[in-house]
Write an enzyme that holds these catalytic residues in place. Structure first.
Site, PDB file in Angstrom:
ATOM      1  N   SER A 112      -5.717  -9.634  -2.289  1.00  0.00           N
ATOM      2  CA  SER A 112      -5.774  -9.172  -0.898  1.00  0.00           C
ATOM      3  C   SER A 112      -6.777  -8.047  -0.688  1.00  0.00           C
ATOM      4  CB  SER A 112      -4.384  -8.709  -0.422  1.00  0.00           C
ATOM      5  OG  SER A 112      -4.035  -7.470  -1.017  1.00  0.00           O
ATOM      6  N   LYS A 131      -2.793  -1.126  -0.626  1.00  0.00           N
ATOM      7  CA  LYS A 131      -3.390  -1.459   0.664  1.00  0.00           C
ATOM      8  C   LYS A 131      -4.123  -0.249   1.234  1.00  0.00           C
ATOM      9  CE  LYS A 131      -1.851  -5.727   1.281  1.00  0.00           C
ATOM     10  NZ  LYS A 131      -1.519  -5.936  -0.134  1.00  0.00           N
TER      11      LYS A 131
END
EC number: 3.4.21.88
Length: 230
Positions: free
Chosen positions: A151, A189
């Site tokens: 990701s 993230k």
């Protein structure tokens, strides 16, 4: 090779044993090394014991025996040169992997971190890894994590890479952080805070941004370096 914090703790234990004949308490160790919790001290103690520098004596409180000191430290003085980490700017460009140089320190790899679907929160060390001293950003404890997932690939963080994390509980918008969600799952993230909510942004269009109430997200650390796996 020992990390800076391991050396500081070994020095503290050795000095206290020489003076008082008893090791400092975990609370005293935590305060002396400026750590937030005793779990960090436990990791350092375990690492020193595994490397043969100390031994914990069973069934006795605060019973630690110093078995040896690093050659560079000698028996007194503790004048070893340990590489300082320089400051690190927030990554605005893809993170560049850094080669492991001769002047390196060891960090514990504390498990795998999800760059994709969140995985169970970090728990026990898996192994140690050598990292360049220049990667360690400022004061504080550092650890490493193995990336699992894709990701964050648009920032150059690939599946199987090792990320170096500085422990901290706050973050600025745009920082790449280890985020703990609901005290259960950990993910890597980009962090953004907006009106009481936390956005955890991926760097891959295949993944959606997660928008969560700030009460559900705890920052566990900020990315300060990357080691590429080939």
């Amino acid at each position: 090779m020992l990390t800076r914090k391991q050396i500081e703790l070994l020095k503290l234990i050795h000095t206290r044993m020489e003076k008082d004949g008893v090791a400092p308490s975990f609370d005293e160790m935590k305060d002396a090394l400026d750590l937030r919790s005793k779990s960090g001290i436990h990791r350092l103690i375990t690492a020193l014991e595994e490397r043969g520098f100390i031994r914990r004596l069973p069934h006795r409180a605060r019973a630690i025996e110093v078995l040896k000191l690093p050659d560079a430290l000698g028996k007194t003085g503790f004048e070893a040169q340990v590489i300082d980490g320089g400051g690190s700017s927030k990554p605005a460009q893809p993170v560049q992997a850094m080669p492991v140089e001769a002047a390196s320190l060891t960090l514990p790899v504390m498990g795998r971190i999800a760059a994709g679907t969140p995985i169970e929160a970090i728990s026990e060390p898996m192994r140690d890894i050598a990292v360049p001293g220049a990667m360690l950003s400022g004061r504080g404890e550092h650890y490493a994590l193995e990336v699992q997932g894709d990701s964050m690939i648009d920032l150059g963080i690939n599946d199987g890479d090792i990320v170096v994390i500085r422990e901290q509980t706050t973050a600025d918008n745009g920082d790449i952080v280890v985020a703990l969600v609901d005290d259960l799952e950990a993910t890597l993230k980009r962090f953004r805070k907006q009106e009481g909510m936390i956005a955890l942004e991926a760097a891959n269009p295949a993944y959606e941004t997660r928008l969560l109430p700030a009460s559900r997200v705890k920052v566990q650390g900020r990315l300060v370096g990357l080691i590429r796996s080939y």
